[in-house]
Design an enzyme around this catalytic site. Structure first.
Site, short mmCIF file in Angstrom:
data_model
loop_
_atom_site.label_atom_id
_atom_site.label_comp_id
_atom_site.label_asym_id
_atom_site.label_seq_id
_atom_site.Cartn_x
_atom_site.Cartn_y
_atom_site.Cartn_z
N TRP A 45 47.60 53.06 40.82
CA TRP A 45 46.88 53.67 39.79
C TRP A 45 45.49 53.19 40.19
CZ3 TRP A 45 46.55 54.03 33.89
CH2 TRP A 45 46.32 52.16 33.24
N TYR A 93 45.85 35.90 45.62
CA TYR A 93 46.65 36.54 44.30
C TYR A 93 47.39 35.73 44.34
CZ TYR A 93 47.72 40.34 41.48
OH TYR A 93 47.75 40.76 40.31
N ASP A 184 49.09 46.09 31.07
CA ASP A 184 50.40 45.06 31.29
C ASP A 184 49.93 43.99 29.96
OD1 ASP A 184 48.19 45.65 33.57
OD2 ASP A 184 48.30 44.14 35.23
N TRP A 371 43.54 44.82 27.69
CA TRP A 371 44.77 45.00 26.96
C TRP A 371 44.73 45.28 26.06
CZ3 TRP A 371 44.27 49.93 29.24
CH2 TRP A 371 44.41 49.86 31.01
N GLU A 414 35.23 45.56 34.26
CA GLU A 414 36.79 46.37 34.27
C GLU A 414 37.02 46.89 33.31
OE1 GLU A 414 40.86 43.53 35.14
OE2 GLU A 414 38.49 42.56 35.27
#
Length: 448
Positions: A45, A93, A184, A371, A414
């Site tokens: 996305w 990662y 998330d 979030w 971010e």
């Protein structure tokens, strides 16, 4: 809260130059990484939002962004949430390609050969992005056959959601992991996640903490549950129908973006001389299901639905405001959403300049943690668009100014504290820069 002042023309030109720099820096030759250190691969996305901004810099590069992503599409139609760059070391990662094992565990579902991906998905913003990219420069798009090549892939992607992810049988797409709706670490997942036994901490290494403050990131307990869920889905060979899903949720934001992209698919079909009616019919059916299953009049917004318990999750998250993007909502619902976004729970225009990701009055609110309260620029881009669609033009204009001011002041963060604008997470974030470029395109001073 003092409303942000609109930047002067020179400042807007500087902001545009800075956002272009971010996107050029994060371009890898075929796609754009979200961030050079924290997220060194291609995310699904993210790439859709990035393409929407990139079209103002290079329509061809914006097309390439989406083409690269769909080059990793699985035969069952799913678009994986991560496409891995083989040049990046495995330890850069986690979870890395050797965790997902798409080439083996995903073989039955048609994972692509020679490309390593995850097996999860993310919100289907892609048809909307493709249509906006085409509209910006239809000549280049038509000359390259952009829509003609992407349309069957986009249709297959939506068919995957309709056929494989309608886990409750009522028409809406379900997510099977907190990473799939993109938000998330939302408090919406706390109750469903509480049923998951976390993977042992010794079984994984969190690369994200090497680039971000622990206070900004998910806890180790939550991360252990994420790993357990992802490993279980992998070990079931990424099967959807007929497979047990310990986490299965109908998310309003995911489905709102699905509906908006279905409308975009109708526009794409018309442009190609195809029949748009199936897309419009699906969009109508999805909208009806969204209202019937996820609307909560007492909350004044849409809520997530826990398929495991058959109940709505009472947490108020910004995901429940994203249906403002959906055209044709019943008048009473649209009006209630506008009241909610400016009311005490989200405070837009009174206590916050940007829409927070979670209820300001909620028990799990945290202005710093991923979030669980911070404001995200892609979400605020979407809310701005929804406000404007339903006639809240002054609120949309104020939110646009706030996005531009906060993005520049935070170094294209971010995410940010929704009250103070303090940068959180990493900086030079691609979809933040892309949101700025897109909003500048409709700001007269920004074109100077």
């Amino acid at each position: 809260m003092t409303p942000p002042t609109a930047p002067a023309s020179a400042a807007l030109r500087h902001l545009r130059d800075a956002s272009v720099r971010v996107l050029l820096t994060n371009w890898t030759g075929g796609s754009t990484v979200p961030s050079g250190n924290l997220y060194p691969h291609q995310w699904s996305w993210d790439s859709a939002f990035i393409a929407i901004g990139l079209r103002h810099l290079s329509p061809r590069r914006a097309q390439r962004e989406l083409e690269t992503l769909f080059g990793a599409q699985w035969d069952d139609g799913r678009v994986p949430h991560i496409v891995f760059n083989p040049a990046i070391p495995l330890d850069a990662y986690f979870p890395s390609p050797d965790f997902w094992r798409s080439g083996t565990a995903g073989r039955e579902a048609g994972a692509p050969r020679g490309i390593e991906t995850s097996g999860l998905v993310q919100p289907p913003v892609h048809a909307l992005a493709a249509w906006l990219v085409h509209e910006y420069d239809p000549q280049t798009s038509s000359r390259r056959g952009f829509l003609r090549r992407l349309y069957p892939r986009l249709t297959a992607w939506h068919d995957y959601l309709a056929v494989h992810r309608d886990l409750a049988g009522h028409g809406l797409a379900a997510v099977v992991h907190p990473w799939e709706p993109g938000m998330d670490n939302s408090p919406c997942w706390d109750t469903p996640l509480s049923r998951i036994v976390p993977a042992p901490a010794s079984s994984f290494r969190r690369a994200d903490l090497a680039h971000g403050a622990a206070a900004d990131r998910p806890t180790d307990l939550d991360y252990g549950r994420y790993v357990r869920l992802a490993a279980g889905y992998r070990d079931r060979r990424y099967r959807d129908g007929g497979a047990p899903h310990p986490f299965a949720v109908e998310d309003p934001g995911f489905n709102a973006l699905y509906i908006v992209s279905e409308h975009a698919l109708a526009s794409i079909a018309e442009a190609l001389g195809e029949d748009p009616r199936p897309h419009r019919a699906r969009a109508r059916a999805l909208t009806t299901a969204l209202v019937e299953r996820l609307w909560d009049p007492q909350a004044g917004m849409f809520l997530c639905h826990d398929i495991g318990t058959g109940t709505l999750i009472p947490e108020r998250s910004v995901t429940g405001l994203l249906p403002l993007l959906v055209p044709g909502l019943p008048t009473g619902i649209a009006e209630a959403l506008l009241r909610t976004v400016t009311g005490d729970h989200f405070g837009l225009g009174s206590t916050t300049a940007l829409v927070p990701s979670y209820d300001l009055r909620g028990p799990a609110y945290d202005s710093a943690r991923y979030w669980r309260g911070p404001a995200w620029f892609n979400v605020n881009w979407a809310i701005e668009r929804g406000l404007r669609q339903y006639g809240a033009v002054p609120e949309a204009d104020a939110l646009k100014r706030a996005v531009l001011v906060s993005a520049g002041a935070s170094g294209f963060a971010e995410y940010v504290d929704p009250r103070t604008g303090r940068a959180r997470g990493t900086t030079d974030f691609s979809w933040t820069a892309a949101a700025v470029l897109d909003l500048l395109a409709t700001t007269p001073e920004g074109t100077a």
